[in-house]
Design a protein around this motif. Structure first.
Motif, PDB file in Angstrom:
ATOM      1  N   SER A  53      -2.128  -1.524  -9.359  1.00 47.74           N
ATOM      2  CA  SER A  53      -3.040  -1.998  -8.331  1.00 47.74           C
ATOM      3  C   SER A  53      -4.196  -2.477  -8.772  1.00 47.74           C
ATOM      4  N   THR A  74     -13.452   2.603  -4.861  1.00 47.84           N
ATOM      5  CA  THR A  74     -12.409   2.051  -5.833  1.00 47.84           C
ATOM      6  C   THR A  74     -12.596   0.595  -6.325  1.00 47.84           C
ATOM      7  N   LYS A  77       1.473   2.808 -11.674  1.00 44.19           N
ATOM      8  CA  LYS A  77       1.133   2.072 -10.360  1.00 44.19           C
ATOM      9  C   LYS A  77      -0.126   1.985  -9.971  1.00 44.19           C
ATOM     10  N   GLN A  78      -0.983   2.781 -10.466  1.00 39.33           N
ATOM     11  CA  GLN A  78      -2.401   2.711 -10.210  1.00 39.33           C
ATOM     12  C   GLN A  78      -3.132   1.633 -11.027  1.00 39.33           C
ATOM     13  N   ARG A  79      -2.779   1.413 -12.272  1.00 40.11           N
ATOM     14  CA  ARG A  79      -3.072   0.348 -13.060  1.00 40.11           C
ATOM     15  C   ARG A  79      -2.725  -0.936 -12.646  1.00 40.11           C
ATOM     16  N   ARG A  90      -4.857   1.221  -4.815  1.00 39.80           N
ATOM     17  CA  ARG A  90      -4.308   2.766  -4.885  1.00 39.80           C
ATOM     18  C   ARG A  90      -4.552   3.441  -5.759  1.00 39.80           C
ATOM     19  N   VAL A  91      -5.941   3.515  -6.043  1.00 38.47           N
ATOM     20  CA  VAL A  91      -6.508   4.299  -7.147  1.00 38.47           C
ATOM     21  C   VAL A  91      -7.772   5.326  -6.572  1.00 38.47           C
ATOM     22  N   LEU A 111      -4.679   7.114 -15.618  1.00 41.16           N
ATOM     23  CA  LEU A 111      -4.197   6.582 -14.391  1.00 41.16           C
ATOM     24  C   LEU A 111      -2.651   6.299 -14.468  1.00 41.16           C
ATOM     25  N   THR A 112      -1.880   6.531 -13.134  1.00 43.77           N
ATOM     26  CA  THR A 112      -0.544   6.022 -13.463  1.00 43.77           C
ATOM     27  C   THR A 112      -0.265   4.560 -13.628  1.00 43.77           C
TER      28      THR A 112
END
Length: 433
Positions: free
Chosen positions: A267, A294, A263-265, A414-415, A260-261
């Motif tokens: 989130s 999600t 930002k995703q982590r 956002r994942v 994951l990016t």
């Protein structure tokens, strides 16, 4: 034979000529006691307490059924202790408020039975029966006049009114109840009232009297229905929470092993922290947004489990199922009426609506959801909503409420969707502590 009146039943008091009772004939003490006993028997028969004789303090479960969450059991035990104290010395008003089947009527009947044993003239009536009895006095050939019956209700030493709010709210019924309770309020006469209607929804005149802490002891019981199968688990029967026992904060997977990016982590971590904070102190509305899979439902269920551990279990409902439950309540064989079901949803301490927007948007479904959400919005009742829709996709009426940042907090996950193996076995992939 009475040694005072020698069986006559009446006597002239031996008082000086200037005494107000001089020359009068008054009932002897034996006659007065006979009248009191006759009144006690009439009130007992009118109350039909014979059918409630088995409801005593001795066979009440002060902590509820086995498995009742401690916070709920505490409210039940408090009501039990207060009812016992009231029965020993009837004084003031005792108002027992709580959901269907939580033990209110049992406690009220136990108070009545204890008072009758002590010789206290007691009248126990459900409110609909009371109103029917008053209406019956208008019929030709009635055994009592309206005024005679009304005076008994207003002046009885102890009045117990069961199920206030279950009556048809006509102007006549409202006025009669107010006359009775206002008289007893003014004269500070001992009264017990049970109701499952939130006090603010009763006649405003009665509601204001319930606020008098110098006279009224108001007890909120949060225990589950003794009579329902799910009561053992402490969950209302339409809640999905018992089937989501693996969905806790400890089993929420932060997906450290996935590419994951940042930002995703972030989130995911923020969503977990915000959900934990909400569970600690449920206030306002929490809106969980994101694609299917999600983690929205997992976090919502984790909130519910955490809250249920400390207080009344929330209602966790899948929105399409919710609408099916409401429709089913219209069936003649339904064990619960539509009004009961809808009131349960409107008043529950924490409502969790999973997958809002997934339902079929018929006019009826839209109307019921609007009524439900509008009530909780106006009264600022804690609510959690999960949805896969963008807020702009909701109808304008609901969108304005969901966008009200004074009440609502939004969490966007956002994942990408979780792998199927994690969704099926959340405990196996639990976050390492």
């Amino acid at each position: 034979m009475c040694p005072i009146c020698h069986g006559v039943g009446w006597l002239s008091p031996d008082v000086p000529p200037d005494h107000p009772d001089f020359g009068k004939v008054i009932p002897c003490q034996c006659t007065q006691e006979r009248y009191r006993e006759q009144l006690r028997q009439e009130l007992y028969a009118w109350s039909q307490l014979d059918h409630l004789r088995h409801l005593t303090f001795d066979n009440f479960l002060p902590r509820g059924r086995p498995g009742t969450p401690p916070a709920q059991a505490d409210t039940l035990e408090q009501a039990f202790r207060l009812a016992q104290n009231f029965a020993r010395k009837p004084d003031g008003w005792l108002v027992l408020h709580g959901p269907y089947g939580c033990g209110k009527t049992h406690l009220a009947a136990a108070v009545a039975n204890a008072a009758v044993e002590q010789g206290v003239p007691t009248l126990f009536l459900t409110v609909p029966d009371l109103l029917d009895d008053l209406r019956a006095t208008y019929e030709r050939g009635a055994s009592e006049s309206y005024q005679e019956r009304m005076d008994k209700v207003r002046n009885v030493a102890l009045l117990i009114l069961d199920d206030l709010g279950a009556h048809a709210e006509t102007s006549w019924a409202q006025e009669k109840l107010f006359q009775i309770l206002n008289h007893r309020y003014i004269n500070r006469l001992p009264t017990v009232i049970t109701t499952n209607v939130p006090p603010h929804r009763l006649d405003p005149r009665l509601y204001s009297r319930f606020q008098d802490q110098g006279l009224v002891t108001f007890v909120r019981i949060q225990a589950p229905d003794f009579r329902r199968e799910y009561a053992d688990e402490g969950h209302p029967d339409l809640s999905l929470l018992p089937y989501l026992d693996d969905y806790t904060f400890d089993t929420f997977h932060l997906r450290e092993d996935e590419p994951l990016t940042r930002k995703q982590r972030e989130s995911l971590r923020k969503a977990l922290e915000a959900a934990r904070a909400f569970a600690e102190e449920p206030q306002g509305w929490l809106i969980l947004l994101g694609d299917t899979g999600t983690g929205k439902t997992h976090l919502a269920a984790a909130i519910a489990h955490e809250v249920a551990r400390r207080s009344a279990p929330p209602l966790f409902v899948f929105v399409p199922d919710l609408l099916d439950h409401l429709r089913a309540a219209f069936h003649p064989d339904s064990p619960v009426s539509f009004d009961e079901r809808f009131e349960q949803l409107r008043q529950t301490s924490l409502l969790i609506l999973d997958d809002l927007g997934r339902q079929t948007t018929t006019p009826w479904a839209q109307e019921k959801l609007h009524q439900l959400l509008n009530h909780r919005y106006i009264h600022r009742l804690p609510t959690v909503i999960t949805t896969t829709l963008d807020l702009k996709d909701f109808d304008p009426w609901l969108r304005t409420r969901l966008l009200d940042t004074r009440l609502c907090r939004h969490l966007l996950l956002r994942v990408p969707s979780y792998p199927e193996r994690v969704l099926r076995h959340p405990r196996k992939f639990a976050r390492r502590s």
